[in-house]
Design an enzyme around this catalytic site. Structure first.
Site, mmCIF file in Angstrom:
data_model
loop_
_atom_site.group_PDB
_atom_site.id
_atom_site.type_symbol
_atom_site.label_atom_id
_atom_site.label_comp_id
_atom_site.label_asym_id
_atom_site.label_seq_id
_atom_site.Cartn_x
_atom_site.Cartn_y
_atom_site.Cartn_z
ATOM 1 N N ALA A 52 -6.935 10.499 6.951
ATOM 2 C CA ALA A 52 -7.160 9.645 8.123
ATOM 3 C C ALA A 52 -7.949 10.380 9.205
ATOM 4 C CB ALA A 52 -5.818 9.182 8.678
ATOM 5 N N SER A 64 3.431 2.072 18.523
ATOM 6 C CA SER A 64 4.864 2.421 18.511
ATOM 7 C C SER A 64 5.490 2.026 19.835
ATOM 8 C CB SER A 64 5.016 3.930 18.302
ATOM 9 O OG SER A 64 6.358 4.319 18.477
ATOM 10 N N TYR A 119 2.716 13.150 20.093
ATOM 11 C CA TYR A 119 2.671 11.885 19.348
ATOM 12 C C TYR A 119 2.527 10.676 20.282
ATOM 13 C CZ TYR A 119 4.688 8.110 16.402
ATOM 14 O OH TYR A 119 4.925 6.943 15.720
ATOM 15 N N LYS A 137 -0.063 7.099 20.399
ATOM 16 C CA LYS A 137 0.372 5.712 20.230
ATOM 17 C C LYS A 137 -0.026 4.869 21.436
ATOM 18 C CE LYS A 137 1.558 6.217 16.185
ATOM 19 N NZ LYS A 137 1.107 5.387 15.064
HETATM 20 P P1 NAP Z 1 5.718 7.269 6.364
HETATM 21 O O1 NAP Z 1 6.750 6.556 5.561
HETATM 22 O O2 NAP Z 1 5.831 8.730 6.571
HETATM 23 O O3 NAP Z 1 4.282 6.906 5.729
HETATM 24 C C1 NAP Z 1 3.145 7.506 6.265
HETATM 25 C C2 NAP Z 1 1.926 6.972 5.560
HETATM 26 O O4 NAP Z 1 0.765 7.538 6.207
HETATM 27 C C3 NAP Z 1 1.860 7.378 4.102
HETATM 28 O O5 NAP Z 1 1.281 6.348 3.354
HETATM 29 C C4 NAP Z 1 0.958 8.592 4.122
HETATM 30 O O6 NAP Z 1 0.209 8.780 2.923
HETATM 31 C C5 NAP Z 1 0.000 8.228 5.219
HETATM 32 N N1 NAP Z 1 -0.588 9.430 5.801
HETATM 33 C C6 NAP Z 1 0.058 10.471 6.399
HETATM 34 N N2 NAP Z 1 -0.830 11.410 6.765
HETATM 35 C C7 NAP Z 1 -2.046 10.950 6.395
HETATM 36 C C8 NAP Z 1 -3.360 11.467 6.492
HETATM 37 N N3 NAP Z 1 -3.610 12.648 7.070
HETATM 38 N N4 NAP Z 1 -4.382 10.729 5.975
HETATM 39 C C9 NAP Z 1 -4.153 9.526 5.386
HETATM 40 N N5 NAP Z 1 -2.930 8.990 5.267
HETATM 41 C C10 NAP Z 1 -1.896 9.694 5.766
HETATM 42 O O7 NAP Z 1 5.638 6.667 7.844
HETATM 43 P P2 NAP Z 1 5.932 5.221 8.474
HETATM 44 O O8 NAP Z 1 7.170 5.321 9.257
HETATM 45 O O9 NAP Z 1 5.764 4.147 7.502
HETATM 46 O O10 NAP Z 1 4.752 5.200 9.554
HETATM 47 C C11 NAP Z 1 3.640 4.335 9.485
HETATM 48 C C12 NAP Z 1 3.109 4.176 10.918
HETATM 49 O O11 NAP Z 1 4.114 3.567 11.723
HETATM 50 C C13 NAP Z 1 2.745 5.493 11.595
HETATM 51 O O12 NAP Z 1 1.535 5.352 12.279
HETATM 52 C C14 NAP Z 1 3.888 5.702 12.556
HETATM 53 O O13 NAP Z 1 3.495 6.450 13.678
HETATM 54 C C15 NAP Z 1 4.233 4.283 12.924
HETATM 55 N N6 NAP Z 1 5.572 4.136 13.466
HETATM 56 C C16 NAP Z 1 6.661 4.430 12.698
HETATM 57 C C17 NAP Z 1 7.920 4.299 13.269
HETATM 58 C C18 NAP Z 1 9.173 4.623 12.499
HETATM 59 O O14 NAP Z 1 10.255 4.669 13.127
HETATM 60 N N7 NAP Z 1 9.119 4.819 11.199
HETATM 61 C C19 NAP Z 1 8.063 3.856 14.582
HETATM 62 C C20 NAP Z 1 6.938 3.565 15.314
HETATM 63 C C21 NAP Z 1 5.681 3.688 14.743
HETATM 64 P P3 NAP Z 1 0.664 9.880 1.812
HETATM 65 O O15 NAP Z 1 1.777 9.237 1.024
HETATM 66 O O16 NAP Z 1 -0.566 10.104 1.007
HETATM 67 O O17 NAP Z 1 1.127 11.091 2.565
#
Ligand code: NAP
Length: 256
Positions: A67, A146, A159, A163
């Site tokens: 990314a 977020s 972080y 966001k």
């Molecule tokens: P996750 O389960 O850790 O999944 C992260 C995803 O991002 C994976 O598909 C990963 O791909 C990809 N990724 C990570 N680093 C990358 C890079 N350098 N280049 C390309 N792809 C990359 O996280 P999630 O919780 O679903 O988060 C998704 C989004 O939601 C994020 O932007 C996060 O900030 C946001 N968010 C999450 C929460 C929460 O509580 N979970 C709350 C607010 C916002 P790989 O499998 O290849 O590593």
């Protein structure tokens, strides 16, 4: 079938929120470009998702590209053009949150977080928007921001600005891209149980505290975000642009 025959690019779709969104978009009739980091260890999860989407009768292609690389957006768009019929929806979801204290934050951790979450997103949104403009049939762009765009976190000083930046990017892009019929909105998840916070939530007290702060009485699941993403992507939201949608079980408004 809210997204029948649309092509949806979702970054960070190999796991978590992005994966759940990919499956729901496919259920709603879309073909999917699955963005992921390109790591070999992620490939089985991507293959598994492709199989699941194909079993729903839709097409899916994985594109492994970091990314933080400014060229990644072009690669995702090229895949959408060559495998399907261009780009109708772009969901910028890939993100990292390596929890760390502020005073001793390593420069590399700060720079990697900003490059992955915000700088890469800028160029990817630009690439998707240019393709949508060329196609001349509008489109929808959604940034997964977020609740942290609105409130702080002592272990998230690197972080939360990314966001807030994504939320701001969607507001400005809504103005810049409105004349082309391209809608831009931000999704603000609360605490959703995924790999990103697995270690943080392994602390039982913290986990119970976060759940107790949520009026709906539980932490979020990736599937909780899928419906709101489909809504913002679809014509049901045809007059929604520059908006932000909190999907947090009510956590943000729960002051006391
Ligand atoms: P996750 O389960 O850790 O999944 C992260 C995803 O991002 C994976 O598909 C990963 O791909 C990809 N990724 C990570 N680093 C990358 C890079 N350098 N280049 C390309 N792809 C990359 O996280 P999630 O919780 O679903 O988060 C998704 C989004 O939601 C994020 O932007 C996060 O900030 C946001 N968010 C999450 C929460 C929460 O509580 N979970 C709350 C607010 C916002 P790989 O499998 O290849 O590593």
């Amino acid at each position: 079938m809210l997204l029948k025959d649309k092509t949806v690019i979702i970054t960070g779709a190999s796991r978590g929120i992005g994966r759940a969104a990919a499956v729901e978009c496919a259920r709603q009739g879309a073909n999917i470009i699955i963005g992921y980091s390109g790591s070999e260890s992620s490939r089985p999860a991507v293959e598994d998702l492709i199989n699941e989407i194909e079993s729903l009768g839709r097409g899916a292609v994985g594109v492994g590209a970091p990314a933080e690389d400014p060229d990644t957006g072009d690669k995702l768009v090229e895949a959408a053009v060559s495998h399907f019929d261009g780009v109708d929806v772009f969901v910028n979801n890939a993100g990292i949150c390596p929890f760390h204290s502020f005073l001793d934050m390593p420069r590399e951790t700060y720079l990697k977080t900003v490059d992955t979450n915000l700088n890469g997103a800028f160029f990817a949104v630009q690439a998707a928007a240019n393709q949508m403009k060329r196609q001349g049939r509008g489109g929808a762009i959604i940034a997964v921001s977020s609740i942290s765009a609105l409130v702080g976190g002592g272990m998230q000083t690197h972080y939360t600005p990314t966001k807030a930046g994504l939320l701001s990017l969607m507001q400005s892009c809504a103005i810049a891209l409105g004349p082309y019929g391209i809608r831009c909105n931000a999704l603000l998840p609360g605490t959703i149980e995924t790999d990103i916070n697995k270690d943080d939530l392994a602390d039982t007290d913290k986990r119970e505290y976060m759940a107790s702060r949520t009026p709906l009485g539980r932490l979020g699941r990736p599937e909780d975000l899928a419906g709101p993403i489909v809504f913002l992507a679809s014509d049901m939201a045809q007059y929604v642009t520059g908006a932000s949608l909190l999907v947090d079980g009510g956590m943000y408004v729960n002051l006391q």
